[in-house]
Design an enzyme around this catalytic site. Structure first.
Site, PDB file in Angstrom:
ATOM      1  N   ASP A   1       0.854  -1.190   0.000  1.00 35.92           N
ATOM      2  CA  ASP A   1       0.000   0.000   0.000  1.00 35.92           C
ATOM      3  C   ASP A   1       0.888   1.237   0.000  1.00 35.92           C
ATOM      4  OD1 ASP A   1      -3.237   0.187   1.079  1.00 35.92           O
ATOM      5  OD2 ASP A   1      -2.061   2.058   1.007  1.00 35.92           O
TER       6      ASP A   1
ATOM      7  N   ASP B   1       3.479   2.076  -4.687  1.00 33.48           N
ATOM      8  CA  ASP B   1       2.502   2.779  -5.525  1.00 33.48           C
ATOM      9  C   ASP B   1       2.308   1.886  -6.750  1.00 33.48           C
ATOM     10  OD1 ASP B   1       1.135   4.314  -7.345  1.00 33.48           O
ATOM     11  OD2 ASP B   1       2.275   6.145  -6.970  1.00 33.48           O
ATOM     12  N   VAL B   2       1.115   1.341  -6.917  1.00 33.09           N
ATOM     13  CA  VAL B   2       0.919   0.351  -8.000  1.00 33.09           C
ATOM     14  C   VAL B   2       1.036   0.965  -9.388  1.00 33.09           C
ATOM     15  CG1 VAL B   2      -0.497  -1.198  -6.576  1.00 33.09           C
ATOM     16  CG2 VAL B   2      -1.614   0.528  -8.029  1.00 33.09           C
TER      17      VAL B   2
ATOM     18  N   TYR C   1     -14.050   5.461 -14.342  1.00 39.46           N
ATOM     19  CA  TYR C   1     -14.094   4.316 -13.415  1.00 39.46           C
ATOM     20  C   TYR C   1     -14.798   3.139 -14.086  1.00 39.46           C
ATOM     21  CZ  TYR C   1     -14.623   1.929  -8.859  1.00 39.46           C
ATOM     22  OH  TYR C   1     -14.573   1.027  -7.805  1.00 39.46           O
TER      23      TYR C   1
ATOM     24  N   LYS D   1     -12.965  -0.399 -14.763  1.00 38.00           N
ATOM     25  CA  LYS D   1     -13.415  -1.664 -14.177  1.00 38.00           C
ATOM     26  C   LYS D   1     -13.836  -2.662 -15.259  1.00 38.00           C
ATOM     27  CE  LYS D   1     -12.531  -0.781  -9.855  1.00 38.00           C
ATOM     28  NZ  LYS D   1     -11.452  -1.502  -9.157  1.00 38.00           N
TER      29      LYS D   1
HETATM   30  N1  NAD Z   1     -15.881   0.457  -1.512  1.00 31.01           N
HETATM   31  C1  NAD Z   1     -16.704   0.201  -2.498  1.00 31.01           C
HETATM   32  O1  NAD Z   1     -17.892   0.599  -2.456  1.00 31.01           O
HETATM   33  C2  NAD Z   1     -16.231  -0.576  -3.708  1.00 31.01           C
HETATM   34  C3  NAD Z   1     -17.191  -1.061  -4.609  1.00 31.01           C
HETATM   35  C4  NAD Z   1     -16.771  -1.766  -5.721  1.00 31.01           C
HETATM   36  C5  NAD Z   1     -15.429  -1.980  -5.948  1.00 31.01           C
HETATM   37  N2  NAD Z   1     -14.510  -1.500  -5.073  1.00 31.01           N
HETATM   38  C6  NAD Z   1     -13.095  -1.727  -5.374  1.00 31.01           C
HETATM   39  O2  NAD Z   1     -12.505  -2.420  -4.295  1.00 31.01           O
HETATM   40  C7  NAD Z   1     -11.138  -2.054  -4.185  1.00 31.01           C
HETATM   41  C8  NAD Z   1     -10.820  -1.640  -2.764  1.00 31.01           C
HETATM   42  O3  NAD Z   1     -11.629  -0.527  -2.428  1.00 31.01           O
HETATM   43  P1  NAD Z   1     -11.823  -0.038  -0.929  1.00 31.01           P
HETATM   44  O4  NAD Z   1     -13.225   0.383  -0.807  1.00 31.01           O
HETATM   45  O5  NAD Z   1     -11.271  -1.038   0.022  1.00 31.01           O
HETATM   46  O6  NAD Z   1     -10.908   1.267  -0.937  1.00 31.01           O
HETATM   47  P2  NAD Z   1     -10.108   1.985   0.252  1.00 31.01           P
HETATM   48  O7  NAD Z   1      -9.920   3.386  -0.205  1.00 31.01           O
HETATM   49  O8  NAD Z   1     -10.770   1.731   1.569  1.00 31.01           O
HETATM   50  O9  NAD Z   1      -8.713   1.232   0.243  1.00 31.01           O
HETATM   51  C9  NAD Z   1      -7.885   1.322  -0.888  1.00 31.01           C
HETATM   52  C10 NAD Z   1      -6.451   1.186  -0.453  1.00 31.01           C
HETATM   53  O10 NAD Z   1      -5.636   1.314  -1.635  1.00 31.01           O
HETATM   54  C11 NAD Z   1      -4.544   2.174  -1.320  1.00 31.01           C
HETATM   55  N3  NAD Z   1      -4.085   2.815  -2.535  1.00 31.01           N
HETATM   56  C12 NAD Z   1      -4.713   3.764  -3.277  1.00 31.01           C
HETATM   57  N4  NAD Z   1      -3.977   4.101  -4.349  1.00 31.01           N
HETATM   58  C13 NAD Z   1      -2.843   3.336  -4.284  1.00 31.01           C
HETATM   59  C14 NAD Z   1      -1.705   3.206  -5.113  1.00 31.01           C
HETATM   60  N5  NAD Z   1      -1.550   3.961  -6.209  1.00 31.01           N
HETATM   61  N6  NAD Z   1      -0.771   2.288  -4.768  1.00 31.01           N
HETATM   62  C15 NAD Z   1      -0.904   1.533  -3.656  1.00 31.01           C
HETATM   63  N7  NAD Z   1      -1.956   1.626  -2.824  1.00 31.01           N
HETATM   64  C16 NAD Z   1      -2.918   2.517  -3.141  1.00 31.01           C
HETATM   65  C17 NAD Z   1      -5.079   3.150  -0.291  1.00 31.01           C
HETATM   66  O11 NAD Z   1      -4.023   3.705   0.474  1.00 31.01           O
HETATM   67  C18 NAD Z   1      -5.996   2.248   0.526  1.00 31.01           C
HETATM   68  O12 NAD Z   1      -5.300   1.648   1.610  1.00 31.01           O
HETATM   69  C19 NAD Z   1     -10.906  -0.953  -5.236  1.00 31.01           C
HETATM   70  O13 NAD Z   1     -10.347  -1.534  -6.396  1.00 31.01           O
HETATM   71  C20 NAD Z   1     -12.299  -0.446  -5.513  1.00 31.01           C
HETATM   72  O14 NAD Z   1     -12.402   0.117  -6.814  1.00 31.01           O
HETATM   73  C21 NAD Z   1     -14.881  -0.811  -3.950  1.00 31.01           C
END
Ligand code: NAD
Length: 252
Positions: A36, A62-63, A155, A159
């Protein structure tokens, strides 16, 4: 123990769904490498996991950086000796920007993280998986990866790309023991919306028109249990699926 002696890398593992997946894997015996770029949250989560008796390792990544992805995998292998599972969970939102309002900076950032991150992680891990006779990739797509009107343009495009990469990797490397599946959640209770600092109100209104037909949001643990199933032998005949986890929202 469904993941005994397995090693999993989870990107975005410091928070939200990634953290819940890492905990679910660790409870089933996996050693987890959390990747992360939020260093403070990463350190806190690694310390929390280790204090619970889990074997957790943190790597600041950073991915969107190829060097970081290389280091993520190399350091994880260096620390745990192998990697069996990669969960591409990192993702950011696009401020719900409708097509006519898309800003290049948002497009580039979301594509680089949500699409490029998955590609880079997969590109690095697949040779390792094929060499060792197999491995598992779990991608976090979204309901926006299977429907058209539930998010901003970027987005949604990103996706859909994750869904496409999932199927492509499964069909290309399945015969070599690689399984690649995706989860497509609707709304999950995490801090994800904190990555939005300036909503496109037009896009937001259009994308949330149908939210009245959504039963409820999910807890991160409800998504983690699917990721556990997809990483375990219980799903051994499943490859290349994009599994909606939305309480029926996309079925409506
Ligand atoms: N929360 C929702 O409603 C939801 C719904 C559908 C899909 N998703 C997908 O699920 C996944 C996780 O989402 P979440 O809700 O847990 O998000 P979140 O924001 O709670 O957690 C995301 C994490 O990714 C890290 N991050 C962000 N950019 C980064 C980068 N460039 N390099 C490394 N780390 C990075 C952040 O620091 C954070 O710890 C995402 O791909 C999101 O698109 C989430």
């Amino acid at each position: 123990m469904r993941l005994e002696n397995k090693v999993a890398i989870i990107t975005g593992g410091a928070n939200g769904i990634g953290k819940a997946i890492a905990a679910a894997y660790a409870k089933e015996g996996a050693k987890v490498s959390l990747a992360d770029f939020n260093e403070e949250a990463l350190n806190n989560t690694v310390a929390e996991f280790n204090s619970q008796g889990f074997e957790a390792f943190g790597v600041k990544v950073d991915v969107s950086s190829e060097d970081d992805i290389q280091r993520m995998v190399d350091d994880s292998v260096g620390h745990f000796g192998r990697v069996d599972i990669l969960v591409n969970c990192t993702g950011v939102l696009d401020n719900m920007q409708a097509a006519h309002n898309v800003e290049d900076a948002i497009w580039n950032r979301v594509m680089d993280i949500n699409v490029g991150g998955v590609m880079r992680g997969s590109r690095k891990i697949i040779p390792l998986f094929t060499k060792q006779g197999g491995g598992i990739i779990v991608n976090l797509a979204s309901i926006c990866g299977i429907t058209g009107g539930r998010g901003g343009l970027t987005y949604t495009a990103a996706k859909h790309a994750v869904a496409g990469m999932t199927k492509n990797i499964a069909s290309t490397y399945g015969a070599q023991g690689v399984r690649c599946n995706a989860i497509a959640p609707a709304q999950v209770d995490t801090g994800l919306t904190q990555s939005i600092d300036n909503y496109d109100m037009f896009g937001l209104k259009q994308a949330t028109r149908g939210t009245g037909t959504m039963n409820r949001s999910a807890s991160p643990d409800e998504i983690a249990s699917i990721a556990l199933f997809l990483a375990s032998g219980e799903s051994s005949y499943i490859n290349g699926v994009v599994l909606a986890a939305d309480a029926g929202w996309s079925a409506y």
